[in-house]
Design a protein around this motif. Structure first.
Motif, PDB file in Angstrom:
ATOM      1  N   GLY A   1      38.842  27.096  41.176  1.00 25.85           N
ATOM      2  CA  GLY A   1      37.525  28.004  40.901  1.00 25.85           C
ATOM      3  C   GLY A   1      37.524  28.865  40.519  1.00 25.85           C
ATOM      4  O   GLY A   1      36.396  29.710  40.520  1.00 25.85           O
ATOM      5  N   THR A   2      38.734  29.480  40.061  1.00 21.78           N
ATOM      6  CA  THR A   2      38.962  30.902  39.638  1.00 21.78           C
ATOM      7  C   THR A   2      38.035  30.765  38.324  1.00 21.78           C
ATOM      8  O   THR A   2      38.119  30.034  37.556  1.00 21.78           O
ATOM      9  CB  THR A   2      40.439  30.992  39.528  1.00 21.78           C
ATOM     10  N   ARG A   3      37.644  32.351  37.916  1.00 14.87           N
ATOM     11  CA  ARG A   3      36.979  32.450  36.693  1.00 14.87           C
ATOM     12  C   ARG A   3      37.849  33.444  36.066  1.00 14.87           C
ATOM     13  O   ARG A   3      38.235  34.562  36.577  1.00 14.87           O
ATOM     14  CB  ARG A   3      35.657  32.955  36.714  1.00 14.87           C
ATOM     15  N   PHE A   4      38.119  33.110  34.664  1.00 16.02           N
ATOM     16  CA  PHE A   4      39.132  34.289  33.853  1.00 16.02           C
ATOM     17  C   PHE A   4      37.903  34.740  32.870  1.00 16.02           C
ATOM     18  O   PHE A   4      37.693  33.817  31.932  1.00 16.02           O
ATOM     19  CB  PHE A   4      40.118  33.650  33.398  1.00 16.02           C
ATOM     20  N   GLY A   5      37.688  35.944  33.013  1.00 20.29           N
ATOM     21  CA  GLY A   5      36.600  36.300  31.894  1.00 20.29           C
ATOM     22  C   GLY A   5      37.104  36.829  30.401  1.00 20.29           C
ATOM     23  O   GLY A   5      36.337  37.085  29.658  1.00 20.29           O
ATOM     24  N   ALA A   6      38.448  36.643  30.442  1.00 25.95           N
ATOM     25  CA  ALA A   6      39.186  37.557  29.061  1.00 25.95           C
ATOM     26  C   ALA A   6      40.406  36.585  29.016  1.00 25.95           C
ATOM     27  O   ALA A   6      40.627  35.625  29.718  1.00 25.95           O
ATOM     28  CB  ALA A   6      39.358  38.907  29.202  1.00 25.95           C
ATOM     29  N   ASP A   7      41.441  36.834  28.080  1.00 28.05           N
ATOM     30  CA  ASP A   7      42.624  36.290  27.843  1.00 28.05           C
ATOM     31  C   ASP A   7      43.202  36.243  29.204  1.00 28.05           C
ATOM     32  O   ASP A   7      43.359  37.489  30.078  1.00 28.05           O
ATOM     33  CB  ASP A   7      43.252  36.754  26.720  1.00 28.05           C
ATOM     34  N   ALA A   8      44.160  35.250  29.527  1.00 24.82           N
ATOM     35  CA  ALA A   8      45.180  35.102  30.867  1.00 24.82           C
ATOM     36  C   ALA A   8      46.133  34.537  30.058  1.00 24.82           C
ATOM     37  O   ALA A   8      46.574  33.645  29.499  1.00 24.82           O
ATOM     38  CB  ALA A   8      44.339  34.176  31.668  1.00 24.82           C
ATOM     39  N   ASP A   9      47.338  35.064  30.565  1.00 28.23           N
ATOM     40  CA  ASP A   9      48.906  34.734  30.176  1.00 28.23           C
ATOM     41  C   ASP A   9      49.770  34.438  31.448  1.00 28.23           C
ATOM     42  O   ASP A   9      50.161  35.203  32.469  1.00 28.23           O
ATOM     43  CB  ASP A   9      49.559  36.020  29.505  1.00 28.23           C
TER      44      ASP A   9
ATOM     45  N   PHE B   1      44.315  32.546  45.189  1.00 33.12           N
ATOM     46  CA  PHE B   1      43.249  32.925  44.546  1.00 33.12           C
ATOM     47  C   PHE B   1      42.065  32.075  44.198  1.00 33.12           C
ATOM     48  O   PHE B   1      41.263  32.341  43.230  1.00 33.12           O
ATOM     49  CB  PHE B   1      43.990  33.256  42.999  1.00 33.12           C
ATOM     50  N   ASP B   2      41.729  31.267  45.212  1.00 25.93           N
ATOM     51  CA  ASP B   2      40.500  30.300  45.080  1.00 25.93           C
ATOM     52  C   ASP B   2      39.316  31.087  44.813  1.00 25.93           C
ATOM     53  O   ASP B   2      39.166  32.107  45.533  1.00 25.93           O
ATOM     54  CB  ASP B   2      40.617  29.321  46.008  1.00 25.93           C
ATOM     55  N   GLY B   3      38.467  30.832  43.887  1.00 22.99           N
ATOM     56  CA  GLY B   3      37.304  31.503  43.674  1.00 22.99           C
ATOM     57  C   GLY B   3      37.331  32.954  43.292  1.00 22.99           C
ATOM     58  O   GLY B   3      36.055  33.750  43.398  1.00 22.99           O
ATOM     59  N   ALA B   4      38.325  33.580  42.648  1.00 26.41           N
ATOM     60  CA  ALA B   4      38.580  34.966  42.494  1.00 26.41           C
ATOM     61  C   ALA B   4      37.894  34.863  41.024  1.00 26.41           C
ATOM     62  O   ALA B   4      37.685  33.952  40.353  1.00 26.41           O
ATOM     63  CB  ALA B   4      40.000  35.297  42.274  1.00 26.41           C
ATOM     64  N   VAL B   5      37.262  35.889  40.525  1.00 27.09           N
ATOM     65  CA  VAL B   5      36.791  36.211  39.210  1.00 27.09           C
ATOM     66  C   VAL B   5      37.681  37.748  38.596  1.00 27.09           C
ATOM     67  O   VAL B   5      37.669  38.472  39.340  1.00 27.09           O
ATOM     68  CB  VAL B   5      35.506  36.816  39.571  1.00 27.09           C
TER      69      VAL B   5
ATOM     70  N   ARG C   1      39.010  23.068  38.500  1.00 29.66           N
ATOM     71  CA  ARG C   1      37.680  23.710  38.268  1.00 29.66           C
ATOM     72  C   ARG C   1      37.674  25.077  37.712  1.00 29.66           C
ATOM     73  O   ARG C   1      36.732  25.968  38.145  1.00 29.66           O
ATOM     74  CB  ARG C   1      36.748  23.473  39.608  1.00 29.66           C
ATOM     75  N   ILE C   2      38.745  25.582  37.277  1.00 35.22           N
ATOM     76  CA  ILE C   2      38.848  27.098  36.627  1.00 35.22           C
ATOM     77  C   ILE C   2      37.818  27.007  35.599  1.00 35.22           C
ATOM     78  O   ILE C   2      37.698  26.158  34.924  1.00 35.22           O
ATOM     79  CB  ILE C   2      40.280  27.594  36.589  1.00 35.22           C
ATOM     80  N   THR C   3      37.418  28.236  35.276  1.00 36.23           N
ATOM     81  CA  THR C   3      36.506  28.550  34.177  1.00 36.23           C
ATOM     82  C   THR C   3      37.346  29.574  33.308  1.00 36.23           C
ATOM     83  O   THR C   3      37.489  30.637  33.951  1.00 36.23           O
ATOM     84  CB  THR C   3      35.102  28.897  34.450  1.00 36.23           C
TER      85      THR C   3
ATOM     86  N   ARG D   1      41.432  35.260  47.334  1.00 32.07           N
ATOM     87  CA  ARG D   1      40.374  34.359  47.564  1.00 32.07           C
ATOM     88  C   ARG D   1      39.150  35.170  47.703  1.00 32.07           C
ATOM     89  O   ARG D   1      38.872  35.900  48.480  1.00 32.07           O
ATOM     90  CB  ARG D   1      40.366  33.324  48.780  1.00 32.07           C
ATOM     91  N   GLY D   2      38.181  34.933  46.635  1.00 33.79           N
ATOM     92  CA  GLY D   2      36.720  35.446  46.688  1.00 33.79           C
ATOM     93  C   GLY D   2      36.733  36.812  46.207  1.00 33.79           C
ATOM     94  O   GLY D   2      35.734  37.337  46.443  1.00 33.79           O
ATOM     95  N   CYS D   3      37.822  37.460  45.601  1.00 32.59           N
ATOM     96  CA  CYS D   3      37.773  38.651  45.184  1.00 32.59           C
ATOM     97  C   CYS D   3      37.396  38.783  43.723  1.00 32.59           C
ATOM     98  O   CYS D   3      37.403  37.796  43.018  1.00 32.59           O
ATOM     99  CB  CYS D   3      39.194  39.376  45.387  1.00 32.59           C
TER     100      CYS D   3
END
Length: 295
Positions: free
Chosen positions: A181-189, A157-161, A203-205, A137-139
């Motif tokens: 609330g996790t954020r994925f900046g590129a592709d995720a599989d 993994f809440d709030g992880a980036v 609320r993931i992005t 979380r938060g990492c």
């Protein structure tokens, strides 16, 4: 832009265009280009090295702390430490869960934003292993490849980036998986991933493509309020419990070809360039409530 309204039964959209076939081939080619790093770390202080490979648990733990302190002072050693950290997590002590519980704090305070010891841009490359009670979380990390990892206990993994590529392909979550609330900046599989308990992704992005092809959701599945920046695929996925995509937003297509819905399904308020349900199936029990995309 498609807007979801309640419907009584699932209507299947017609044949998928050749454009989707081309997209799928491109997606698999691109993902195949992701290269795993070599597992062997660079040379470290020989005294510390002897400690981190000692047969005594306390001596080994001391070596891990000393290696982390050394990497605090020398940033060139930080990724080496992270790689070695996952080697240590996989060491087969009689009480592996207790051993991992002692280790995790050493790394987590260096991955959490706002920590005075934060190390930016670290990549996580564990091999297939059992990880107990993971709490990221938060990492904030770069790449994260958890392929074929067995998550024992809740995984948080809440709030992880994730700023780089992410893979949980063929991972198994034995209990609940929390990604709120996790954020994925590129592709995720998440292809062929098994979620035994709740799969919570509210609320993931996402800023790349997201794949849950052939994933198994055995309990409650929650993507409410998610924001998808690119295509999302649930081709061949199975949803056994109640499923929510309420108020999700997708800038591209959401693909459910061949998916199976066995419980409640709620797409109320969801929007996307297109919802593709070719070959999808749903039970028609009277007690099951669903709100489907139009068409």
């Amino acid at each position: 832009m498609s807007t979801v309204t309640p419907f009584a039964v699932l209507a299947l959209i017609g044949a998928v265009s050749g454009a989707f076939t081309a997209w799928l081939l491109l997606r698999r080619h691109r993902y195949a280009e992701v290269v795993h790093p070599a597992a062997a770390p660079e040379a470290i202080d020989p005294v510390i090295e002897r400690k981190i490979f000692a047969d005594e648990c306390d001596v080994r733990l001391t070596g891990v702390h000393e290696f982390a302190d050394l990497a605090d002072r020398d940033p060139s050693l930080r990724q080496d430490f992270v790689d070695q950290f996952f080697v240590q997590l996989g060491y087969t002590w009689p009480e592996s869960a207790a051993w991992q519980a002692k280790l995790w704090p050493v790394l987590l305070r260096r991955l959490r934003r706002g920590s005075p010891e934060f190390w930016p841009g670290m990549n996580l490359y564990p091999k297939a292993m059992v990880l107990h009670d993971v709490d990221l979380r938060g990492c904030e990390v770069g790449d994260a490849f958890f392929r074929q990892v067995h998550f024992a206990g809740d995984a948080r993994f809440d709030g992880a980036v994730f700023t780089g590529s992410v893979s949980f392909e063929e991972a198994w979550f034995a209990r609940h998986a929390f990604f709120g609330g996790t954020r994925f900046g590129a592709d995720a599989d998440f292809e062929r991933t098994t979620f035994t308990g709740t799969a919570a992704f509210p609320r993931i992005t996402t800023h790349g493509q997201l794949w849950f092809d052939a994933a198994r959701f055995s309990a409650r599945t929650d993507f409410a309020g998610a924001s998808f920046g690119d295509d999302v695929s649930f081709e061949g996925a199975g949803f056994a419990g109640p499923t929510s995509f309420r108020d999700t937003r997708c800038a591209a297509d959401v693909l459910f070809g061949g998916a199976r819905f066995s419980g409640h399904a709620d797409f109320t308020g969801a929007t996307a360039a297109g919802f593709l349900f070719t070959g999808a199936r749903a039970r028609t029990d009277a007690h099951v409530r669903r709100a489907w995309p139009p068409g």
